[in-house]
Each structure stands twice: as structure tokens, then as C-alpha cells.
Motif scaffolding. Structure first.
Motif, PDB file in Angstrom:
ATOM      1  N   ARG A  96       0.826  -1.203   0.000  1.00  0.00           N
ATOM      2  CA  ARG A  96       0.000   0.000   0.000  1.00  0.00           C
ATOM      3  C   ARG A  96       0.869   1.265   0.000  1.00  0.00           C
ATOM      4  NH1 ARG A  96      -5.300  -1.612   1.603  1.00  0.00           N
ATOM      5  NH2 ARG A  96      -5.693  -3.328   0.159  1.00  0.00           N
ATOM      6  N   GLU A  97       0.250   2.421  -0.211  1.00  0.00           N
ATOM      7  CA  GLU A  97       0.968   3.694  -0.334  1.00  0.00           C
ATOM      8  C   GLU A  97       1.679   4.081   0.950  1.00  0.00           C
ATOM      9  OE1 GLU A  97      -1.948   6.477  -1.514  1.00  0.00           O
ATOM     10  OE2 GLU A  97      -2.160   5.698  -3.566  1.00  0.00           O
ATOM     11  N   ASN A  98       1.284   3.508   2.053  1.00  0.00           N
ATOM     12  CA  ASN A  98       1.964   3.819   3.315  1.00  0.00           C
ATOM     13  C   ASN A  98       3.281   3.072   3.461  1.00  0.00           C
ATOM     14  OD1 ASN A  98       1.126   1.221   3.769  1.00  0.00           O
ATOM     15  ND2 ASN A  98      -0.333   1.739   5.434  1.00  0.00           N
ATOM     16  N   GLY A  99       3.619   2.292   2.418  1.00  0.00           N
ATOM     17  CA  GLY A  99       4.894   1.573   2.450  1.00  0.00           C
ATOM     18  C   GLY A  99       4.843   0.229   3.135  1.00  0.00           C
ATOM     19  N   ARG A 100       3.700  -0.154   3.611  1.00  0.00           N
ATOM     20  CA  ARG A 100       3.587  -1.441   4.300  1.00  0.00           C
ATOM     21  C   ARG A 100       3.028  -2.513   3.355  1.00  0.00           C
ATOM     22  NH1 ARG A 100       1.143  -0.007  10.318  1.00  0.00           N
ATOM     23  NH2 ARG A 100       2.860   1.379  10.964  1.00  0.00           N
ATOM     24  N   SER A 101       3.317  -3.769   3.737  1.00  0.00           N
ATOM     25  CA  SER A 101       2.814  -4.919   2.982  1.00  0.00           C
ATOM     26  C   SER A 101       1.799  -5.662   3.841  1.00  0.00           C
ATOM     27  CB  SER A 101       3.955  -5.860   2.585  1.00  0.00           C
ATOM     28  OG  SER A 101       4.863  -5.194   1.739  1.00  0.00           O
ATOM     29  N   TYR A 102       0.772  -6.136   3.178  1.00  0.00           N
ATOM     30  CA  TYR A 102      -0.299  -6.842   3.872  1.00  0.00           C
ATOM     31  C   TYR A 102      -0.586  -8.162   3.160  1.00  0.00           C
ATOM     32  CZ  TYR A 102      -1.124  -2.217   5.856  1.00  0.00           C
ATOM     33  OH  TYR A 102      -0.967  -1.004   6.474  1.00  0.00           O
ATOM     34  N   ASP A 103      -1.017  -9.157   3.980  1.00  0.00           N
ATOM     35  CA  ASP A 103      -1.463 -10.415   3.391  1.00  0.00           C
ATOM     36  C   ASP A 103      -2.823 -10.219   2.737  1.00  0.00           C
ATOM     37  OD1 ASP A 103       0.766 -11.812   4.269  1.00  0.00           O
ATOM     38  OD2 ASP A 103      -0.166 -12.284   6.221  1.00  0.00           O
TER      39      ASP A 103
END
Length: 582
Positions: free
Chosen positions: A527-534
Motif C-alpha cells: 500500500r501507499e503507506n509503504g507497508r505490505s499486507y497479506d
């Protein structure tokens, strides 16, 4: 006694299968008046039976004395007893008999002719019983005359002890009502064995012979079809009731004034096909009558008694009971136990001893509605009107386990059977009649289950229904998820929850099911916040077909195309390419 593996041929009936039964012995009638007793004695004489002790003095009624004199005179002159049609000519030729008495004698002869038409074995039994009763009555009269003579002697100084015996008699004979009692020891030895016309496979009784049975049920619960037609035909042919319960072959009369001849005929036709029976035109083991006697009419009750004797019936099925009891008293006192009880007793007294009377009755509207909604077995208190539950010695109650299934034409019913002899049982009965539009038309397919089998089937049905509901709900969720993922690409559980208002557990269950089916694959979403999500994305093979004119499913490009900047109107997602099939 049921004879397995035999072929029933009584009354001209043959059956394609097993289970025939011996016909029960003829039933000895109960006499209800001195007139009837004397009529039966004269009928015995007309059938060629006699007794040297009989004299005209033994007859209490004027018609009885007159007929005896005419018959006895002819017998003395010709050495044989005149049959009724000869006696009729003798009465016509005797001008010393007044016309009113001649008319009464003619009516006596009409009834005597019916008795003489009964087979000799039954007439002989009538004679043995009734002439003995008549002679006993004559002996009592002689004793009374002797006591009256002794009384006159006492008045002139005779033995006062004679007065003790005189106190037992009135001026016209023994008292009409006397209480004597039976010592307990002798009473206990007067045991009789109850015979059952219907039993279970393991020998438990269901329908006791010679006792009143009340067959009641909710509105439109097949009371007439099950009791009047299925039970009536089973007893008349010695075949199992509902295809399940063995019966003793009996002579049956079905008196039904409510359903109509066409409906009864159609029901019999369907049951006969289901039982695989051949019923010849001259079969008379079951007699159908659309007229019903009224309890308020004494002549109707006497005709019912004559009908039972003349037809030598073992079972009388009367439907509906309320129609026979209808009169001014019952219309205003249907809730009065005393009013209804006396009416029911009058009906019972009109039935000869040994004959089983089955009355078809109905439940109250409230009980019918409550039973239909709850699906609980019917109880005695469900019956409408007062007195019926108290009057019945045995019962067969029919209620619905569930609403009528109009699609298949199936009735899911309870059959609750019991009696004062201690017999009882509860079964689930499914009757599949089908519909008129079915191939071959309507039918009669009966299935009987124990209560335990019904409960297990009900639980399985509930589990199946729950599983079907869950599957349908899962299909709805999957359809919504596919549509959402087609628009958004890869999504997280939070995306699904926020977009559709479902719980995390539901969203996880849907995505897990889609993954197991190969409809979705797991991926990492940046995501644009730089984090990765499952997250999850649709597998390549599961994308819907392109919408004509756009080249894309739902008019929206796949995620890989959106990342290439081909999305109309700008990028709709920052999702990465999913791992796996993409």
C-alpha cells in the motif's frame, strides 16, 4: 389368527400376496327388550327349532302370544312349523284377530323374516340363548304367582316367613333395578381374554374386539381415508393396515355421510392398487352405506341394530360422529358432559354385543391449529365437544407432524393409538397421494415409522436444511467477493469487511473456501503507506469473461493491466501482482 403365506378366498376375494386371516365366529347379539326376545324365539321356531316347555302363557306381549298360538296350532295340525310367509297367510285368514293387532303382527313378521334369513348356525345360537331367557322369565312368573298365592295365605294366618321372599317382587315381577354384587373371589375368576382385530408385528394389540373405538383427528388429516377406507379394507380382506399392521379378517360396514360416494370410491381404488388386490363384483366383506342413523330417532337406532344383525357385521365404522348426534339437545349442550354422554351411550346400546364400533370424530379448531404449528403428537384432550374422551374405551388419534406438502402431495402425520386394556403406540405415518397431474394420477403410498425413526429423520432433515442454508449463504458471499475483487484486484480481509459489512470470520471462511477451490490465490499487497499486507486475488482462470466492447470483465481491466497504466480514468488500486497463477 393370521395365516401367513395363504391366499384369502373368503367372500370371493383373492389377494396377490400373503397375510390372510380366519373369519371370526358370528357375534351373539344383545337383547334390549322383552319384545325383541320374543321375536327372536318366534324366529327360531320359524327356522325349524322348538321347545316342548313353551306355551302361550310364557309370552308377555299380545303379539307374541297370538303369533305363538297361530304357529303352534299349525304345527300341531301339520307336524311342522310354518315359515313366515305361510304364517302371514294364516293371519290373513283368521278373522278373529282385530285389524290393529293384525297390522302389529305383520310388522313382527317383517322383523322375524330378517332373523330367519340369518344362517342356521347363528339362528341356532339365538334360539339356545333366547329361549332359555324366555323360559327363565316364565319360571319367575310362575314363582311370582305362587308367592302371591302364599301372600293371600299369610293374610289368613299363614307362614310369615313367606313375606321375606315376597319383598323381592313387585306386583308385575322382579324389580327393574337391583344391586346384588359379586364376591371378589368369584369376580377374579371371571377373567376373559381380549381379542384384537389389529396388532403389531410383535403381537401387541392395537384394536380390541367388541369395544368402542374413537378415531379422531385434525381437519383434513385423512381420517376417513385412513380409518374408513384403509382400515376398513384391511379388516375386510385380512391384509395389513397401512401395509404394516396385521389384521383379523372381519365383516365391515362403513357408514359415511360426509365425504361423498365419489371420493370414497376413488380412495378405495387407490388403496386396492397399492395392496395389489383383486376385488370381484360380488365381494361383500365390506359394505358401504351413505345414510347415517340419528341417535335422537328411536326408529333409527332400532334399524341400526337390525342392520348389524342382518349383515352379521363384526365392525361398524361411522363417519362423522357429530352428524349422528345432532339434535336440539346436543346443539345447545355440546360442551355438557351429561348431555353428550347420554347420547353416546344410546348409540352404543344400539350395537349388538361383540361388534366393534369405530366412531370417526374431529379435533377442535384450536387443537388442530396448535398441533399443526407445533408438530407434537395429538392427545385425547384435543377432541371437540364433551364426553368423547370419557366415553371411548380405545382410540386412534391422527395429527399433522408438519404442513401438507402440496408439491409432492404428501401428508406427514402422527398416529397415536391406545386403550383401557393397556394397548398403546405412537407412529409417524407418511401418506403420499401425489397429484392429479402425476403420471398415472393420484396414488396411495403409506410409510409407517416408529417415533425414534421420526425423531432421527427430523434431526437429519434439520441438519440438511441448515447445511443448505449455509451453502446458499456461502454462494452469495462468494459472488459478492468475486465482483469486488474483479473491481479492486487483490484485497485484504479488512477490505472485505469494510466493503460488505461482514465479520472477519466470515470473510476468512469465504476466502479460504475460494483458495481450496482454486478460485483465489494468496498474495502480498503493498500500500501507499509503504507497508505490505497479506491478501488474496482471483486466480487467472476465475476472472469473468470480458464485457463486450471493453475487453475487460465488468468493463474494468485486470490488476496487471491497471499497473501498466491502462485503467480508464486512472489507477484504481496500488495492489501488486499476486503470487501464484498471475
Amino acid at each position: 389368527m393370521v395365516v401367513s403365506g395363504a391366499t384369502a378366498t373368503a367372500n370371493g376375494l383373492s389377494r396377490k400376496g400373503n397375510c390372510a386371516a380366519d373369519a371370526p365366529e358370528p357375534i351373539q347379539p344383545r337383547l334390549t327388550s322383552e319384545e325383541e326376545l320374543e321375536e327372536l324365539v318366534l324366529a327360531g321356531m320359524s327356522a325349524g327349532q322348538s321347545d316342548d316347555e313353551l306355551t302361550a302363557a310364557e309370552f308377555s306381549t299380545q303379539p307374541g302370544r297370538t303369533l305363538f298360538r297361530v304357529i303352534d296350532k299349525y304345527r300341531g295340525e301339520n307336524g311342522l312349523t310354518p315359515p313366515p310367509h305361510v304364517t302371514r297367510h294364516l293371519l290373513a285368514a283368521d278373522r278373529s284377530i282385530p285389524d290393529p293387532l293384525r297390522e302389529e303382527l305383520t310388522r313382527w313378521l317383517d322383523r322375524i323374516e330378517v332373523e330367519v334369513s340369518v344362517p342356521f348356525s347363528i339362528a341356532e345360537r339365538h334360539w339356545e340363548t333366547n329361549v332359555r331367557a324366555l323360559l327363565d322369565g316364565a319360571r319367575r312368573k310362575r314363582a311370582l304367582r305362587a308367592l302371591e298365592a302364599a301372600h293371600r295365605e299369610v293374610e289368613h294366618g299363614g307362614d310369615l316367613a313367606v313375606l321375606d321372599r315376597l319383598s323381592q317382587f313387585g306386583s308385575n315381577g322382579p324389580r327393574g333395578f337391583r344391586l346384588e354384587g359379586v364376591p371378589l373371589g368369584r369376580f377374579l375368576k371371571q377373567r376373559t381374554t381380549t381379542q384384537y382385530l389389529v396388532q403389531t408385528e410383535d403381537g401387541r394389540g392395537l384394536l380390541a374386539r367388541g369395544q368402542v373405538c374413537l378415531a379422531a383427528g385434525a381437519s383434513k388429516s385423512l381420517k376417513t381415508s385412513i380409518i374408513g377406507c384403509d382400515l376398513g379394507l384391511a379388516l375386510a380382506t385380512g391384509t395389513p393396515f397401512l401395509g404394516e399392521f396385521p389384521t383379523v379378517r372381519s365383516r365391515v360396514a362403513l357408514l359415511s355421510g360426509e365425504s361423498g360416494g365419489n371420493a370414497i370410491r376413488a380412495c378405495f381404488d387407490r388403496i386396492i392398487r397399492a395392496r395389489n388386490l383383486d376385488v370381484p363384483d360380488d365381494f361383500d366383506g365390506l359394505v358401504f352405506e351413505q345414510s347415517l342413523p340419528r341417535v335422537s330417532e328411536p326408529g333409527h337406532l332400532k334399524e341400526l341394530h337390525r342392520f348389524c344383525l342382518a349383515g352379521r357385521f363384526d365392525v361398524i365404522i361411522a363417519d362423522p360422529c357429530y352428524w349422528m348426534l345432532a339434535n336440539e339437545r346436543t346443539e345447545s349442550g355440546a360442551g355438557n358432559l351429561f348431555t353428550m354422554g347420554s347420547q353416546l351411550q344410546r348409540l352404543r346400546d344400539a350395537i349388538p354385543d361383540g361388534v366393534t364400533l369405530i366412531l370417526i370424530h374431529h379435533f377442535s379448531k384450536t387443537a388442530s391449529r396448535n398441533g399443526r404449528e407445533s408438530g407434537e403428537p395429538p392427545q385425547m384432550e384435543d377432541m371437540s365437544q364433551a364426553g368423547f374422551a370419557e366415553f371411548a374405551r380405545q382410540w386412534a388419534l391422527i395429527g399433522r407432524r408438519s404442513k401438507y406438502d402440496g408439491e409432492s402431495g404428501t401428508h406427514h402425520l402422527w398416529l397415536n393409538v391406545g386403550g383401557s386394556e393397556g394397548h398403546s403406540g405412537l407412529w409417524g405415518v407418511d401418506i403420499r397421494e401425489g397429484r392429479q397431474s402425476d403420471l398415472g394420477g393420484r396414488r396411495w403410498a403409506a410409510t409407517v415409522r416408529t417415533r425414534e425413526e421420526v425423531e432421527v429423520a427430523k434431526e437429519e432433515q434439520a441438519d440438511d436444511a441448515k447445511e443448505i442454508r449455509q451453502d446458499r449463504q456461502m454462494d452469495r458471499h462468494k459472488a459478492a467477493v468475486v465482483k469486488f475483487m474483479t473491481l479492486r484486484g487483490a484485497v485484504t480481509l479488512t477490505d472485505l469487511k469494510d466493503a460488505h459489512g461482514v465479520r472477519y470470520q466470515t470473510a476468512r471462511r469465504v476466502l479460504q473456501a475460494m483458495s481450496e477451490a482454486g478460485e483465489a490465490v494468496s498474495t502480498k499487497i503493498h500500500r501507499e503507506n509503504g507497508r505490505s499486507y497479506d491478501g488474496f486475488a482471483l486466480s487467472g482462470s476465475h476472472y469473468p469473461a470480458p464485457v463486450p466492447g471493453t475487453g475487460h470483465p465488468l468493463g474494468v481491466p485486470a490488476p496487471s493491466e491497471r499497473r501498466a497504466g491502462n485503467t480508464p480514468g486512472g489507477d484504481m488500486s496500488s495492489d501488486t501482482v499476486p503470487h501464484g497463477n498471475q
